[in-house]
Write an enzyme that holds these catalytic residues in place. Structure first.
Site, PDB file in Angstrom:
ATOM      1  N   GLY A 195      36.589  45.215  43.823  1.00 39.45           N
ATOM      2  CA  GLY A 195      35.225  45.332  43.287  1.00 39.45           C
ATOM      3  C   GLY A 195      34.208  44.781  44.282  1.00 39.45           C
ATOM      4  O   GLY A 195      34.497  44.634  45.475  1.00 39.45           O
TER       5      GLY A 195
ATOM      6  N   TYR B  20      35.796  29.505  40.357  1.00 35.46           N
ATOM      7  CA  TYR B  20      35.997  28.058  40.382  1.00 35.46           C
ATOM      8  C   TYR B  20      35.847  27.477  38.982  1.00 35.46           C
ATOM      9  O   TYR B  20      35.246  28.093  38.109  1.00 35.46           O
ATOM     10  CB  TYR B  20      35.035  27.359  41.361  1.00 35.46           C
ATOM     11  CG  TYR B  20      33.603  27.323  40.881  1.00 35.46           C
ATOM     12  CD1 TYR B  20      32.721  28.333  41.207  1.00 35.46           C
ATOM     13  CD2 TYR B  20      33.134  26.263  40.088  1.00 35.46           C
ATOM     14  CE1 TYR B  20      31.405  28.310  40.761  1.00 35.46           C
ATOM     15  CE2 TYR B  20      31.825  26.238  39.643  1.00 35.46           C
ATOM     16  CZ  TYR B  20      30.966  27.264  39.983  1.00 35.46           C
ATOM     17  OH  TYR B  20      29.679  27.243  39.531  1.00 35.46           O
TER      18      TYR B  20
ATOM     19  N   THR C 238      21.820  37.053  41.480  1.00 37.49           N
ATOM     20  CA  THR C 238      23.167  37.012  40.929  1.00 37.49           C
ATOM     21  C   THR C 238      23.334  38.165  39.943  1.00 37.49           C
ATOM     22  O   THR C 238      22.473  39.037  39.832  1.00 37.49           O
ATOM     23  CB  THR C 238      23.477  35.611  40.354  1.00 37.49           C
ATOM     24  OG1 THR C 238      24.836  35.576  39.952  1.00 37.49           O
ATOM     25  CG2 THR C 238      22.599  35.236  39.175  1.00 37.49           C
TER      26      THR C 238
ATOM     27  N   LYS D 125      22.743  42.549  41.958  1.00 32.27           N
ATOM     28  CA  LYS D 125      22.954  42.558  43.412  1.00 32.27           C
ATOM     29  C   LYS D 125      22.793  43.954  44.036  1.00 32.27           C
ATOM     30  O   LYS D 125      22.424  44.068  45.194  1.00 32.27           O
ATOM     31  CB  LYS D 125      24.329  41.985  43.766  1.00 32.27           C
ATOM     32  CG  LYS D 125      24.421  40.488  43.497  1.00 32.27           C
ATOM     33  CD  LYS D 125      25.742  39.920  43.977  1.00 32.27           C
ATOM     34  CE  LYS D 125      25.851  38.440  43.647  1.00 32.27           C
ATOM     35  NZ  LYS D 125      27.039  37.827  44.245  1.00 32.27           N
TER      36      LYS D 125
HETATM   37  P1  ATR Z   1      33.162  41.911  40.964  1.00 31.23           P
HETATM   38  O1  ATR Z   1      31.785  42.309  41.322  1.00 31.23           O
HETATM   39  O2  ATR Z   1      33.307  40.504  40.436  1.00 31.23           O
HETATM   40  O3  ATR Z   1      34.137  42.191  42.060  1.00 31.23           O
HETATM   41  P2  ATR Z   1      34.003  44.279  39.603  1.00 31.23           P
HETATM   42  O4  ATR Z   1      33.311  45.105  40.625  1.00 31.23           O
HETATM   43  O5  ATR Z   1      33.889  44.654  38.155  1.00 31.23           O
HETATM   44  O6  ATR Z   1      33.551  42.774  39.684  1.00 31.23           O
HETATM   45  O7  ATR Z   1      35.545  44.221  40.013  1.00 31.23           O
HETATM   46  C1  ATR Z   1      36.479  43.518  39.241  1.00 31.23           C
HETATM   47  C2  ATR Z   1      37.804  43.492  39.976  1.00 31.23           C
HETATM   48  O8  ATR Z   1      38.736  42.718  39.230  1.00 31.23           O
HETATM   49  C3  ATR Z   1      38.439  44.866  40.150  1.00 31.23           C
HETATM   50  O9  ATR Z   1      39.158  44.875  41.354  1.00 31.23           O
HETATM   51  C4  ATR Z   1      39.356  44.932  38.933  1.00 31.23           C
HETATM   52  O10 ATR Z   1      40.434  45.819  39.061  1.00 31.23           O
HETATM   53  P3  ATR Z   1      40.274  47.382  38.617  1.00 31.23           P
HETATM   54  O11 ATR Z   1      39.515  48.035  39.730  1.00 31.23           O
HETATM   55  O12 ATR Z   1      41.668  47.876  38.497  1.00 31.23           O
HETATM   56  O13 ATR Z   1      39.536  47.376  37.324  1.00 31.23           O
HETATM   57  C5  ATR Z   1      39.877  43.521  38.906  1.00 31.23           C
HETATM   58  N1  ATR Z   1      40.404  43.145  37.595  1.00 31.23           N
HETATM   59  C6  ATR Z   1      39.710  42.905  36.464  1.00 31.23           C
HETATM   60  N2  ATR Z   1      40.534  42.551  35.459  1.00 31.23           N
HETATM   61  C7  ATR Z   1      41.806  42.563  35.961  1.00 31.23           C
HETATM   62  C8  ATR Z   1      43.115  42.274  35.432  1.00 31.23           C
HETATM   63  N3  ATR Z   1      43.282  41.880  34.172  1.00 31.23           N
HETATM   64  N4  ATR Z   1      44.173  42.402  36.274  1.00 31.23           N
HETATM   65  C9  ATR Z   1      44.013  42.781  37.560  1.00 31.23           C
HETATM   66  N5  ATR Z   1      42.815  43.061  38.110  1.00 31.23           N
HETATM   67  C10 ATR Z   1      41.725  42.949  37.335  1.00 31.23           C
END
Ligand code: ATR
Length: 297
Positions: free
Chosen positions: A129, A237, A62, A66
């Site tokens: 992401g 969740y 986790t 990853k």
């Molecule tokens: P994960 O591995 O959980 O996907 P990540 O790679 O950090 O985590 O990706 C987080 C995702 O949530 C991204 O798509 C991010 O958007 P950005 O690429 O624009 O940063 C999105 N995200 C995080 N906070 C957000 C918010 N307040 N509103 C909209 N999208 C958000």
């Protein structure tokens, strides 16, 4: 001798994987032990090596490891290759097999538990992401007709689409410029990026893969888009309906679900990879949902 497995992460104390796998083991009569491994942020490889030396058979991986797990694997399943991340390791003699069961878990939860067929559907993915990326190949393989990705940083959605199109189109593989073994070419045109500002009704399933789970900020999805969907699915969740579920329900969406089922299904896929037996997830889902609700009171 009892076969040993664990979930490795940092932090890892909150992980529900030990409880899930203990239930799978009881139900299927498999003689396994499943624990938690806290790896130092700079010590993932050493932690895995020690666990393996001590006879460990496999690991769930986790946050935040990853990507490191992907690098550590000596061979990877096509879905792990496409996801660019590994959440399951199996130790096979000298080999370390890396898999990614997250996307398959999502698809199974939607199709088997929620009974929404994905074939021929139009799907909107919110976020670009790691969580979103891991789900793309399994959704395309499930036969979705159209898969659009919307992301706050629109460029990131476009980059993800371009990258994944070359993967599913068979143009780019794990290296050496060959397609990834085991991925049958899928028409890349089924996948596209869409700006939040341009979202229009017509999506059957809308999946939240952003990391906004705990925040109560609304995602910029027009109410009309949510209202027309059959299902709004949050990968996050919680004991109570998540912010995204509430947003969808307020907008008039027929059905909203959180990601507890996905968590259980991805665990079941890992269990299957390790033990060759697929557990019955329905009773585990009911038990975990009841525990989650009880914990919050
Ligand atoms: P994960 O591995 O959980 O996907 P990540 O790679 O950090 O985590 O990706 C987080 C995702 O949530 C991204 O798509 C991010 O958007 P950005 O690429 O624009 O940063 C999105 N995200 C995080 N906070 C957000 C918010 N307040 N509103 C909209 N999208 C958000």
């Amino acid at each position: 001798m009892t076969d040993r497995y664990a979930v490795v992460g940092n932090p890892v104390a909150h992980s529900r994987s030990p409880a899930i796998h203990a239930r799978f083991a009881r139900q299927t009569g498999q003689d396994i032990e499943y624990g938690r491994l806290l790896a130092p942020l700079d010590g993932f490889g050493d932690t895995v090596a020690t666990f393996r030396r001590d006879g460990g058979c496999g690991l769930n991986v986790t946050l935040p490891f990853k990507l490191e797990a992907w690098t550590l694997a000596t061979s990877r399943t096509p879905r792990a290759e496409a996801a660019g991340a590994v959440n399951t390791l199996r130790f096979d003699g000298d080999a370390i097999v890396g898999d990614n069961t997250d996307g398959a878990g999502l698809v199974r939860d939607i199709e088997q538990r929620l009974r929404v067929t994905l074939a021929g559907r139009s799907v909107l993915m919110l976020g670009a992401g790691g969580a979103a990326r891991g789900a793309l190949l399994p959704l395309l393989q499930a036969g979705v007709a159209r898969l659009a990705i919307a992301n706050r940083s629109a460029d990131k959605a476009r980059a993800l689409v371009a990258d994944m199109r070359s993967v599913v189109g068979g143009e780019r593989g794990s290296g050496e410029g060959r397609p990834i073994d085991g991925i049958r070419p899928i028409e890349p045109g089924r996948l596209s990026a869409v700006d939040f500002a341009d979202l229009a009704p017509g999506y059957d399933v809308i999946i939240n893969a952003t990391s906004t789970g705990l925040q109560s900020t609304e995602l910029p999805v027009p109410a009309g888009v949510l209202a027309r969907a059959l299902l709004a699915y949050d990968m996050f969740y919680a004991a109570a309906p998540t912010a995204f579920m509430r947003q969808a329900e307020r907008a008039g969406c027929a059905r909203a679900a959180d990601g507890l089922g996905m968590l259980i299904e991805q665990a079941a896929e890992s269990f299957l990879l390790w033990r060759g037996v697929r557990p019955d997830t329905a009773e585990v889902y009911a038990a975990l949902r009841a525990e989650l609700t009880a914990d919050s009171h």
